[in-house]
Design an enzyme around this catalytic site. Structure first.
Site, PDB file in Angstrom:
ATOM      1  N   GLU A 142       0.829  -1.216   0.000  1.00 32.29           N
ATOM      2  CA  GLU A 142       0.000   0.000   0.000  1.00 32.29           C
ATOM      3  C   GLU A 142       0.861   1.263   0.000  1.00 32.29           C
ATOM      4  OE1 GLU A 142      -1.966  -0.446   3.742  1.00 32.29           O
ATOM      5  OE2 GLU A 142      -3.289  -2.047   3.057  1.00 32.29           O
ATOM      6  N   CYS A 192      -1.523  34.070   9.988  1.00 35.21           N
ATOM      7  CA  CYS A 192      -1.186  34.767  11.238  1.00 35.21           C
ATOM      8  C   CYS A 192      -0.796  33.808  12.353  1.00 35.21           C
ATOM      9  CB  CYS A 192      -2.372  35.612  11.665  1.00 35.21           C
ATOM     10  SG  CYS A 192      -2.908  36.652  10.320  1.00 35.21           S
ATOM     11  N   GLU A 193       0.247  33.047  12.141  1.00 36.07           N
ATOM     12  CA  GLU A 193       0.796  32.160  13.166  1.00 36.07           C
ATOM     13  C   GLU A 193       2.282  32.020  12.884  1.00 36.07           C
ATOM     14  OE1 GLU A 193      -0.890  28.385  13.922  1.00 36.07           O
ATOM     15  OE2 GLU A 193      -2.881  28.970  13.247  1.00 36.07           O
ATOM     16  N   TYR A 233       0.394  13.998   0.512  1.00 34.12           N
ATOM     17  CA  TYR A 233       0.023  14.655   1.769  1.00 34.12           C
ATOM     18  C   TYR A 233       0.172  16.173   1.655  1.00 34.12           C
ATOM     19  CZ  TYR A 233       0.554   9.786   3.104  1.00 34.12           C
ATOM     20  OH  TYR A 233       0.445   8.415   3.143  1.00 34.12           O
TER      21      TYR A 233
HETATM   22  N1  LLP Z   1      -1.312   1.917   4.568  1.00 36.09           N
HETATM   23  C1  LLP Z   1      -1.772   2.385   5.734  1.00 36.09           C
HETATM   24  C2  LLP Z   1      -2.609   1.520   6.558  1.00 36.09           C
HETATM   25  C3  LLP Z   1      -1.440   3.680   6.160  1.00 36.09           C
HETATM   26  O1  LLP Z   1      -1.901   4.136   7.320  1.00 36.09           O
HETATM   27  C4  LLP Z   1      -0.618   4.507   5.343  1.00 36.09           C
HETATM   28  C5  LLP Z   1      -0.265   5.873   5.740  1.00 36.09           C
HETATM   29  C6  LLP Z   1      -0.172   3.974   4.125  1.00 36.09           C
HETATM   30  C7  LLP Z   1      -0.526   2.678   3.765  1.00 36.09           C
HETATM   31  C8  LLP Z   1       0.696   4.756   3.178  1.00 36.09           C
HETATM   32  O2  LLP Z   1       1.917   5.090   3.715  1.00 36.09           O
HETATM   33  P1  LLP Z   1       3.031   5.789   2.790  1.00 36.09           P
HETATM   34  O3  LLP Z   1       3.458   4.779   1.752  1.00 36.09           O
HETATM   35  O4  LLP Z   1       2.419   6.983   2.176  1.00 36.09           O
HETATM   36  O5  LLP Z   1       4.100   6.114   3.732  1.00 36.09           O
HETATM   37  N2  LLP Z   1       0.414  12.874   6.569  1.00 36.09           N
HETATM   38  C9  LLP Z   1       1.687  12.249   6.889  1.00 36.09           C
HETATM   39  C10 LLP Z   1       1.712  10.768   6.505  1.00 36.09           C
HETATM   40  C11 LLP Z   1       0.603   9.949   7.112  1.00 36.09           C
HETATM   41  C12 LLP Z   1       0.640   8.500   6.735  1.00 36.09           C
HETATM   42  C13 LLP Z   1      -0.566   7.796   7.219  1.00 36.09           C
HETATM   43  N3  LLP Z   1      -0.691   6.428   6.812  1.00 36.09           N
HETATM   44  C14 LLP Z   1       2.810  13.034   6.225  1.00 36.09           C
HETATM   45  O6  LLP Z   1       2.539  14.019   5.557  1.00 36.09           O
HETATM   46  O7  LLP Z   1       3.966  12.688   6.392  1.00 36.09           O
END
Ligand code: LLP
Length: 421
Positions: A275, A346-347, A375
């Site tokens: 994933e 404004c932060e 993200y």
């Molecule tokens: N599978 C599950 C169950 C997850 O919770 C996530 C990410 C992924 C796959 C994908 O992970 P990736 O390959 O993108 O690392 N907003 C944060 C990242 C949050 C990730 C949440 N879960 C940021 O901007 O760094």
């Protein structure tokens, strides 16, 4: 590698000049490269060659319909974490049998939606969720394919807010209780237990935590099989990190990761699912912003941009580093100077970088935030009544707005005034 390069001193997205997009859509905006998205998807797909597998893009990273369709047409499945994401995946033409449903808090309505619309599997995260899923499946007269997400208690060595595989995190069931939970699941008539799921965190720049987790999954597979469960599918989550800081980063490649999966789990003969979100979309996107002012402060100068924390929240939320580069390539020999790069919100938290070495810039110049395809837009908001910024997709020499900037009237008219006012 991505497809954002300087050509004759100007930054391009594939064959389109960034300045041309800026002139057409205004700043700030996100721009994505089709070639980079596809390249990253195929890197994963090829890395798992030789094993039956499906790459389920974690669409939380970037769920624009055009991005989803680009990946779906290349053969990607989707990992969804809400009814909204499920609907987006289906709207992009992804069939239910290529959609995996993850997340710790699936509601009855979301479960019903996926069971009625078709689903590859639910990754179940707790006993109460299992009971609700069983009940809803029985009400509908169907059987829900499931894996159970196990928490392997592994330190992913990433930012605390995005680590998920330690026992203190809310995710999955403790691996030590797995046998008991699988026995419960097997006794539920609405569930068909088909595999194991694990995801230990995001932005991992070292393969060692993956290896620790996957070795535990391999052992658990053998144990559960000996208990009589038919474990045929392993969902290994996402999490492979990207080089945010080009000057000093060397994260593992999808091919290294694929080799690790082969080595730790290949002998089990299971279908493999992964994933990835960030590694597919992250370096496939830029956020482009214009310098509004260059302000001299006490002992430091500030580059004030028209983009802000509401548009790209990662630096404020995770102290994340993004490379910020000028859209016009600096002439050779121009000495960079340290400057704070901030937005208009404004932060004080609305700071993208402190004392970053930048070539001299003036009001009206454009800068690009690299690695903003994951993200970025999905986590943006209209804080300070700043409109959501447009998203643009480039393919070779073509570009198209794939989400338009809302008008101020649209924003204001989303609110309604109660009768009594
Ligand atoms: N599978 C599950 C169950 C997850 O919770 C996530 C990410 C992924 C796959 C994908 O992970 P990736 O390959 O993108 O690392 N907003 C944060 C990242 C949050 C990730 C949440 N879960 C940021 O901007 O760094």
């Amino acid at each position: 590698m991505d497809h954002f390069l300087y050509r004759d001193g100007a930054l391009y997205a594939e064959d389109v000049a960034i300045s041309e997009i800026a002139a057409a859509v205004g700043t700030p905006f996100y721009v994505y490269s089709t070639a980079t998205l596809l390249r990253h998807f195929h890197l994963f797909d090829d890395a798992l060659d030789g094993m039956e597998h499906l790459v389920c893009y974690a669409m939380k990273a970037n769920s624009n319909q055009a991005v989803l369709q680009t990946l779906a047409q290349a053969g990607a499945g989707m990992d969804v974490v809400s009814g909204g994401e499920y609907r987006r995946a289906r709207a992009a033409g992804v069939p239910g049998e290529r959609i995996v449903f993850s997340g710790v808090g699936k509601t009855r309505d979301e479960i019903r939606l996926a069971l009625e619309g078709g689903i590859r599997q639910f990754n179940v995260e707790s006993e109460p969720e299992m009971a609700i899923l069983d009940a809803v499946a029985q009400e509908l007269g169907v059987v829900a394919p499931i894996t159970v997400r196990v928490n392997p208690d592994v330190d992913a060595k990433t930012h605390a807010k995005i680590a998920t595989g330690k026992s203190e995190n809310k995710f999955g069931i403790p691996i030590a209780r797995a046998r008991e939970v699988y026995a419960m699941a097997a006794a539920m008539p609405g569930l068909d237990v088909i595999g194991i799921d694990v995801h230990i965190g995001s932005q991992l720049t070292d393969l060692a935590p993956f290896e620790q987790a996957y070795l535990k999954v391999a052992e658990l597979t053998e144990t559960l099989r000996a208990d009589g469960h038919r474990i045929t599918r392993l969902d290994l989550g996402g999490g492979l990190g990207i080089p945010y800081e080009r000057s000093n980063a060397d994260p593992p490649l999808p091919s290294d990761y694929g080799a690790l999966v082969q080595r730790t789990l290949g002998h089990l003969g299971c279908e493999i699912e992964i994933e990835p979100g960030r590694l597919i979309a992250g370096n496939a996107g830029l956020m482009v912003s214009e310098v509004i002012y260059v302000k001299s402060g006490e002992g430091r100068d500030f580059l004030i941009l028209d983009g802000a924390m509401n548009d790209l929240i990662r630096p404020a939320m995770y102290e994340a580093y993004h490379d910020i580069i000028p859209v016009i390539e600096p002439a050779p020999g121009v000495a960079p100077e340290p400057i704070d790069i901030v937005g208009p919100v404004c932060e004080s938290g609305d700071t993208f970088a402190k004392q970053r070495n930048m070539p001299p810039l003036v009001a009206g110049d454009l800068v690009a935030f690299r690695s903003a395809g994951a993200y970025g837009a999905v986590m943006s908001s209209e804080y300070n009544s700043r409109p959501l910024i447009p998203e643009v997709l480039v393919k070779e020499d073509q570009f198209a707005v794939i989400r338009a900037r809302p008008t101020f009237d649209e924003m204001i008219n989303r609110d309604t005034i109660p009768e009594w006012l």
